[in-house]
Scaffold this motif. Structure first.
Motif, PDB file in Angstrom:
ATOM      1  N   ARG A  11      -8.013   1.980  -2.174  1.00 35.91           N
ATOM      2  CA  ARG A  11      -8.254   3.412  -2.128  1.00 35.91           C
ATOM      3  C   ARG A  11      -9.506   3.762  -1.330  1.00 35.91           C
ATOM      4  O   ARG A  11     -10.541   3.116  -1.462  1.00 35.91           O
ATOM      5  CB  ARG A  11      -8.336   3.971  -3.552  1.00 35.91           C
ATOM      6  CG  ARG A  11      -7.071   3.668  -4.351  1.00 35.91           C
ATOM      7  CD  ARG A  11      -7.051   4.315  -5.716  1.00 35.91           C
ATOM      8  NE  ARG A  11      -5.876   3.873  -6.446  1.00 35.91           N
ATOM      9  CZ  ARG A  11      -4.658   4.374  -6.286  1.00 35.91           C
ATOM     10  NH1 ARG A  11      -4.481   5.343  -5.406  1.00 35.91           N
ATOM     11  NH2 ARG A  11      -3.633   3.917  -6.968  1.00 35.91           N
ATOM     12  N   VAL A  49      -3.033  -0.518  -4.063  1.00 37.46           N
ATOM     13  CA  VAL A  49      -3.631   0.431  -3.125  1.00 37.46           C
ATOM     14  C   VAL A  49      -5.130   0.179  -2.976  1.00 37.46           C
ATOM     15  O   VAL A  49      -5.861   0.125  -3.967  1.00 37.46           O
ATOM     16  CB  VAL A  49      -3.415   1.883  -3.596  1.00 37.46           C
ATOM     17  CG1 VAL A  49      -4.087   2.871  -2.631  1.00 37.46           C
ATOM     18  CG2 VAL A  49      -1.921   2.190  -3.712  1.00 37.46           C
ATOM     19  N   HIS A  67       0.836  -1.197   0.000  1.00 38.35           N
ATOM     20  CA  HIS A  67       0.000   0.000   0.000  1.00 38.35           C
ATOM     21  C   HIS A  67       0.876   1.255   0.000  1.00 38.35           C
ATOM     22  O   HIS A  67       0.638   2.187  -0.783  1.00 38.35           O
ATOM     23  CB  HIS A  67      -0.925   0.007   1.220  1.00 38.35           C
ATOM     24  CG  HIS A  67      -1.881   1.161   1.233  1.00 38.35           C
ATOM     25  ND1 HIS A  67      -3.161   1.066   0.735  1.00 38.35           N
ATOM     26  CD2 HIS A  67      -1.741   2.446   1.661  1.00 38.35           C
ATOM     27  CE1 HIS A  67      -3.767   2.236   0.861  1.00 38.35           C
ATOM     28  NE2 HIS A  67      -2.922   3.088   1.429  1.00 38.35           N
ATOM     29  N   LEU A 105       4.153   5.329  -5.857  1.00 43.11           N
ATOM     30  CA  LEU A 105       4.113   5.270  -7.318  1.00 43.11           C
ATOM     31  C   LEU A 105       3.003   6.143  -7.884  1.00 43.11           C
ATOM     32  O   LEU A 105       3.095   6.618  -9.018  1.00 43.11           O
ATOM     33  CB  LEU A 105       3.978   3.819  -7.778  1.00 43.11           C
ATOM     34  CG  LEU A 105       5.195   2.937  -7.485  1.00 43.11           C
ATOM     35  CD1 LEU A 105       4.955   1.496  -7.906  1.00 43.11           C
ATOM     36  CD2 LEU A 105       6.437   3.490  -8.205  1.00 43.11           C
ATOM     37  N   ASP A 106       1.953   6.383  -7.088  1.00 43.93           N
ATOM     38  CA  ASP A 106       0.912   7.332  -7.503  1.00 43.93           C
ATOM     39  C   ASP A 106       1.522   8.690  -7.828  1.00 43.93           C
ATOM     40  O   ASP A 106       1.044   9.404  -8.724  1.00 43.93           O
ATOM     41  CB  ASP A 106      -0.114   7.527  -6.379  1.00 43.93           C
ATOM     42  CG  ASP A 106      -1.163   6.419  -6.319  1.00 43.93           C
ATOM     43  OD1 ASP A 106      -1.209   5.594  -7.247  1.00 43.93           O
ATOM     44  OD2 ASP A 106      -1.924   6.392  -5.339  1.00 43.93           O
ATOM     45  N   LEU A 107       2.562   9.062  -7.092  1.00 47.63           N
ATOM     46  CA  LEU A 107       3.193  10.367  -7.272  1.00 47.63           C
ATOM     47  C   LEU A 107       3.875  10.500  -8.627  1.00 47.63           C
ATOM     48  O   LEU A 107       4.183  11.606  -9.072  1.00 47.63           O
ATOM     49  CB  LEU A 107       4.212  10.617  -6.153  1.00 47.63           C
ATOM     50  CG  LEU A 107       3.629  10.642  -4.726  1.00 47.63           C
ATOM     51  CD1 LEU A 107       4.751  10.675  -3.696  1.00 47.63           C
ATOM     52  CD2 LEU A 107       2.713  11.846  -4.560  1.00 47.63           C
ATOM     53  N   GLY A 167       2.406   8.935 -11.285  1.00 45.92           N
ATOM     54  CA  GLY A 167       1.353   8.584 -12.235  1.00 45.92           C
ATOM     55  C   GLY A 167       1.368   7.130 -12.633  1.00 45.92           C
ATOM     56  O   GLY A 167       0.869   6.765 -13.705  1.00 45.92           O
ATOM     57  N   GLU A 200       0.254   3.216 -11.781  1.00 45.21           N
ATOM     58  CA  GLU A 200      -0.733   2.410 -11.060  1.00 45.21           C
ATOM     59  C   GLU A 200      -0.179   1.012 -10.827  1.00 45.21           C
ATOM     60  O   GLU A 200      -0.024   0.225 -11.759  1.00 45.21           O
ATOM     61  CB  GLU A 200      -2.035   2.330 -11.858  1.00 45.21           C
ATOM     62  CG  GLU A 200      -3.089   1.419 -11.252  1.00 45.21           C
ATOM     63  CD  GLU A 200      -3.439   1.779  -9.823  1.00 45.21           C
ATOM     64  OE1 GLU A 200      -3.081   0.991  -8.913  1.00 45.21           O
ATOM     65  OE2 GLU A 200      -4.052   2.846  -9.611  1.00 45.21           O
ATOM     66  N   GLU A 258     -13.200   4.380  -2.795  1.00 44.61           N
ATOM     67  CA  GLU A 258     -13.334   4.045  -4.213  1.00 44.61           C
ATOM     68  C   GLU A 258     -14.026   2.705  -4.399  1.00 44.61           C
ATOM     69  O   GLU A 258     -14.925   2.566  -5.222  1.00 44.61           O
ATOM     70  CB  GLU A 258     -11.973   4.029  -4.912  1.00 44.61           C
ATOM     71  CG  GLU A 258     -11.493   5.407  -5.306  1.00 44.61           C
ATOM     72  CD  GLU A 258     -10.335   5.362  -6.272  1.00 44.61           C
ATOM     73  OE1 GLU A 258     -10.100   4.300  -6.896  1.00 44.61           O
ATOM     74  OE2 GLU A 258      -9.663   6.395  -6.427  1.00 44.61           O
ATOM     75  N   GLY A 307       2.532   1.622  -3.343  1.00 39.48           N
ATOM     76  CA  GLY A 307       1.532   1.984  -4.344  1.00 39.48           C
ATOM     77  C   GLY A 307       1.242   3.474  -4.300  1.00 39.48           C
ATOM     78  O   GLY A 307       1.099   4.133  -5.339  1.00 39.48           O
ATOM     79  N   ARG A 308       1.157   4.034  -3.080  1.00 36.83           N
ATOM     80  CA  ARG A 308       0.911   5.467  -2.930  1.00 36.83           C
ATOM     81  C   ARG A 308       2.123   6.276  -3.413  1.00 36.83           C
ATOM     82  O   ARG A 308       1.968   7.365  -3.971  1.00 36.83           O
ATOM     83  CB  ARG A 308       0.611   5.786  -1.464  1.00 36.83           C
ATOM     84  CG  ARG A 308      -0.679   5.188  -0.950  1.00 36.83           C
ATOM     85  CD  ARG A 308      -1.900   5.882  -1.570  1.00 36.83           C
ATOM     86  NE  ARG A 308      -2.055   7.227  -1.029  1.00 36.83           N
ATOM     87  CZ  ARG A 308      -1.989   8.358  -1.744  1.00 36.83           C
ATOM     88  NH1 ARG A 308      -1.772   8.328  -3.038  1.00 36.83           N
ATOM     89  NH2 ARG A 308      -2.142   9.524  -1.160  1.00 36.83           N
TER      90      ARG A 308
END
Length: 212
Positions: A184, A182, A166, A172-174, A176, A178, A187, A169-170
Motif C-alpha cells: 500500500r 497489496v 496486487h 478484494l479491498d472493495l 472489505g 484483506e 503505508e 488484493g485491490r
C-alpha cells in the motif's frame, strides 16, 4: 447475516490466471466461493496456462456449468457478498450492460446488480472501442465497478505473480477483505517512520540523565 461467500465468474478474455489466483486467495481467506466458467474461458485456459479444469474447479466451494440457469447463483434469494468476474470479456460486459442473461455468468451478474450487491468486472481488452466504453459507462451507472487489471508499478513488483496479487488484493479491498497481497502506498513507509521515531524516543529516554 450475509454468509461469507462470493460468486466468481471466469469469462473468455485473456487472463485466465486472474480467476485461478482469485479462487486461491479466497480459499486462504476461508470465503465460500461459487464458480462458473464460460466455454470460451476453457479455451483460454488451454492456450494460456497448464491448468486442468478439474484442478480449477477443486479450488471453488461449488462449481456450476455455464448453461445451468437453474443454479443457485441465478436467483436473487441466494445471498452473497457480491460477485467478481475475472477476467471479464467484452462479450460478457456487453451482456451485463444490456441485461442479456444468455449465460450463467451474465445472469448471476444481473442478479447481483438487481439485489444491489457489489459487482466487480476485471475488464480485459485494449484498446477500447466506443462500444466497449459505452458498455463500461452503462454498467457503472447500474452500480457495477469496472476494474481493469492494470499493474501498479509504485509497488515495484519483482514478478508477474506479484502484479497479479496486487491487482486482486485491490479488488478484494472493495469487499472489505484483506488478502495481504497489496503493497500500500506510503503505508509501509509511514509504519517504518513511526517505528524509527518510537525507537529513537525510547533510546533518548534511556540515555537522559536522572534528576534526583
Amino acid at each position: 447475516m450475509t454468509p461469507l461467500r462470493l460468486v466468481v465468474g471466469i469469462s473468455g478474455a485473456s487472463g485466465f490466471t486472474y480467476g485461478v489466483r482469485l479462487l486461491q486467495l479466497l480459499r486462504q481467506l476461508e470465503i465460500e466461493t461459487h464458480l462458473t466458467v464460460s466455454r470460451s474461458a476453457l479455451l483460454t485456459m488451454t492456450h494460456e496456462t497448464g491448468h486442468k479444469f478439474a484442478d480449477v474447479s477443486a479450488l471453488a466451494s461449488f462449481t456450476y456449468r455455464c448453461d445451468d440457469m437453474a443454479a443457485a447463483i441465478s436467483s436473487g434469494s441466494f445471498r452473497s457478498l457480491g460477485m467478481i468476474v475475472a477476467p471479464c470479456s467484452m462479450k460478457t460486459l456487453a451482456e451485463i450492460a444490456n441485461g442479456m442473461s444468455s449465460s450463467l455468468i451474465s445472469r448471476a451478474a444481473d442478479v447481483t446488480l438487481k439485489e444491489r450487491r457489489p459487482l466487480v468486472l476485471l475488464a480485459r481488452e485494449t484498446p477500447y472501442t466506443l462500444a466497449h466504453l459505452r458498455n463500461m459507462t452503462a454498467v457503472t451507472e447500474m452500480g457495477a465497478i469496472v476494474a481493469p487489471p492494470v499493474p501498479a508499478f509504485y509497488a515495484r513488483p519483482d514478478s508477474l505473480d506479484q502484479m497479479i496479487d496486487h491487482t486482486l488484493g485491490r479488488v478484494l479491498d472493495l469487499f472489505g477483505l484483506e488478502a495481504g497481497t497489496v503493497r500500500r502506498w506510503r503505508e509501509m513507509e509511514s509504519t517504518a517512520e513511526s517505528t524509527a521515531e518510537s525507537t529513537a524516543q525510547s533510546a533518548a529516554e534511556v540515555q537522559a540523565p536522572q534528576i534526583a
